[in-house]
Enzyme design. Structure first.
Site, mmCIF file in Angstrom:
data_model
loop_
_atom_site.group_PDB
_atom_site.id
_atom_site.type_symbol
_atom_site.label_atom_id
_atom_site.label_comp_id
_atom_site.label_asym_id
_atom_site.label_seq_id
_atom_site.Cartn_x
_atom_site.Cartn_y
_atom_site.Cartn_z
ATOM 1 C CE LYS A 24 41.176 38.749 73.855
ATOM 2 N NZ LYS A 24 41.824 38.025 72.837
ATOM 3 C CE LYS A 70 49.403 37.081 70.266
ATOM 4 N NZ LYS A 70 48.398 36.404 69.490
ATOM 5 C CE LYS A 80 44.532 40.777 64.170
ATOM 6 N NZ LYS A 80 43.340 40.083 63.751
HETATM 7 P P1 TYM Z 1 44.126 35.917 65.092
HETATM 8 O O1 TYM Z 1 43.198 36.837 64.430
HETATM 9 O O2 TYM Z 1 44.521 36.167 66.482
HETATM 10 O O3 TYM Z 1 45.443 35.721 64.285
HETATM 11 C C1 TYM Z 1 45.405 35.337 62.938
HETATM 12 C C2 TYM Z 1 46.588 34.482 62.554
HETATM 13 O O4 TYM Z 1 47.802 35.212 62.749
HETATM 14 C C3 TYM Z 1 48.665 34.470 63.584
HETATM 15 N N1 TYM Z 1 49.419 35.409 64.435
HETATM 16 C C4 TYM Z 1 50.740 35.348 64.624
HETATM 17 N N2 TYM Z 1 51.668 34.504 64.149
HETATM 18 C C5 TYM Z 1 52.948 34.722 64.506
HETATM 19 N N3 TYM Z 1 53.333 35.755 65.316
HETATM 20 C C6 TYM Z 1 52.432 36.617 65.805
HETATM 21 N N4 TYM Z 1 52.833 37.631 66.574
HETATM 22 C C7 TYM Z 1 51.066 36.442 65.468
HETATM 23 N N5 TYM Z 1 49.917 37.113 65.782
HETATM 24 C C8 TYM Z 1 48.918 36.457 65.137
HETATM 25 C C9 TYM Z 1 47.762 33.579 64.424
HETATM 26 O O5 TYM Z 1 48.457 32.456 64.903
HETATM 27 C C10 TYM Z 1 46.695 33.216 63.425
HETATM 28 O O6 TYM Z 1 47.104 32.139 62.600
HETATM 29 N N6 TYM Z 1 41.482 31.932 66.336
HETATM 30 C C11 TYM Z 1 42.108 32.554 65.202
HETATM 31 C C12 TYM Z 1 41.129 32.878 64.085
HETATM 32 C C13 TYM Z 1 40.344 31.692 63.630
HETATM 33 C C14 TYM Z 1 40.843 30.563 62.925
HETATM 34 C C15 TYM Z 1 39.719 29.714 62.725
HETATM 35 C C16 TYM Z 1 42.110 30.196 62.459
HETATM 36 C C17 TYM Z 1 39.012 31.514 63.818
HETATM 37 N N7 TYM Z 1 38.650 30.321 63.285
HETATM 38 C C18 TYM Z 1 39.845 28.485 62.071
HETATM 39 C C19 TYM Z 1 42.216 28.970 61.801
HETATM 40 C C20 TYM Z 1 41.114 28.143 61.623
HETATM 41 C C21 TYM Z 1 42.718 33.862 65.715
HETATM 42 O O7 TYM Z 1 42.404 34.347 66.754
HETATM 43 O O8 TYM Z 1 43.527 34.430 64.932
#
Ligand code: TYM
Length: 329
Positions: free
Chosen positions: A111, A194, A197
């Site tokens: 980031k 990957k 969004k």
């Molecule tokens: P975020 O919003 O980036 O993504 C949400 C979830 O989707 C999964 N993901 C993917 N899995 C496989 N292939 C992809 N291309 C892909 N893009 C996204 C991510 O691995 C994630 O599981 N930090 C977390 C949000 C969060 C969280 C938490 C998760 C905040 N607190 C506590 C678990 C527990 C995040 O940025 O997710």
């Protein structure tokens, strides 16, 4: 019964990566565990959304959760900012998290490179907020995609460190969970890492069939293999990874064989891929279109979820405060 918790940031609508990496497992785990699923709106502040977008995207993720099949009668569904207890635990955990380890986190370095004008302290302490989300409900299992593995390792480290420092066994050490399998990473169709969004390469659960066809048609390919049984280049392997997620093993096998015999026609592969994505997303999209109109339902789900989540969080926070030495005079 295990405690399951996971969240997704409110930075846009949910895509196939979110679904196959995380959301699919949320739904599979609801029947046999005590589940907490939340929209991580506070985490999304690290990228400075404007207030209207923050609200809209929180709503989008909530609607996508419900449309994909998270059931408020089985799981606690809430918005992170509705549970201020989390932020208090985040503050305490930050006292035991060190600059060296936080600044070495892959997601932070990534980031900091992508938004050099906004390397804020929230980005640095992203993993402690995530640990607070998880530890506040004493979660055992955290269904997430591959990119979250390091954050879970840090959560375990913070839990262990807190327990050791105060000589208690208060926090459990949660694991990143995918039913014993490797964590998933769904690639973008543009051959660039990957699906994300913010990468502009995503197929959303709410995309129309026409949008899906258009996106798949644009996926990067080449003039085809010339040597039998040759390895696939990354951008072709990516198409197969998505195909494996949405199609049957027979279909995948069929195209694998064509590839190995140098007889593959990318037009056919893409047609099959769009058809299977559309078949898979259509029922979800239809539910999303229904639910997004129902303001009252969204209000009810989040109000009840917040109440249940706060009850669980307040209990943990009480224990934490006791252990840390906060007492009333
Ligand atoms: P975020 O919003 O980036 O993504 C949400 C979830 O989707 C999964 N993901 C993917 N899995 C496989 N292939 C992809 N291309 C892909 N893009 C996204 C991510 O691995 C994630 O599981 N930090 C977390 C949000 C969060 C969280 C938490 C998760 C905040 N607190 C506590 C678990 C527990 C995040 O940025 O997710």
């Amino acid at each position: 019964m295990d405690i399951v918790l996971s969240g997704i940031r409110s930075t846009g609508k949910l895509h196939l990566g979110n679904y196959f990496g995380a959301l699919r497992n949320f739904i599979r785990m609801q029947d046999e565990n005590k589940c907490f699923f939340f929209v991580a709106d506070i985490h999304s502040l690290t990228t400075h959304p404007d207030p209207r977008m923050l609200h809209e995207n929180t709503r989008n993720v909530l609607v996508d959760y419900l449309g994909a099949g998270i059931d408020p009668l089985k799981s606690v569904i809430y918005v992170q900012s509705d549970v201020p207890e989390t932020m208090e635990l985040y503050l305490y955990l930050n006292m035991h998290a060190y600059l060296g380890e936080l600044s070495k986190t892959v997601s932070f370095k990534d980031k900091a490179r992508k938004q050099p004008e906004n390397v804020n302290a929230g980005l640095l302490t992203y993993p402690t907020l995530m640990a607070a989300d998880i530890l506040i409900h004493h979660a055992d299992k955290v269904p997430v995609g591959k990119d979250q593995e390091q954050h879970l390792e840090m959560t375990r480290r913070f839990a262990r460190r807190f327990n050791n420092f105060y000589n208690v066994e208060l926090f459990k050490e949660p694991v990143a969970y995918n039913f014993g399998e490797e964590l998933i990473k769904i690639p973008g169709l543009d051959g660039n890492g990957k699906m994300g969004k913010s990468e502009g390469n995503a197929i959303y659960l709410s995309d129309s069939p026409q949008e899906i066809e258009k996106k798949v048609k644009k996926a990067l390919t080449d003039s085809g293999p010339t040597v039998p049984d040759s390895p696939k280049p990354d951008y072709i392997e990516n198409l197969f990874t998505v195909l494996r997620a949405v199609s049957t093993p027979e279909v995948v096998n069929h195209f694998d064989n064509l590839w190995n015999r140098c007889e593959i026609r990318y037009g056919d592969l893409k047609k099959q891929l769009s058809e299977d994505i559309i078949r898979f997303t259509t029922p979800i999209r239809e539910r999303i279109l229904e639910i997004e109109k129902d303001e009252e339902y969204l209000h009810k789900v989040t109000a009840e979820g917040a109440e249940r989540a706060r009850e669980s969080a307040a209990k943990t926070l009480n224990e934490v405060r006791q252990v840390m030495g906060f007492k009333k005079f």
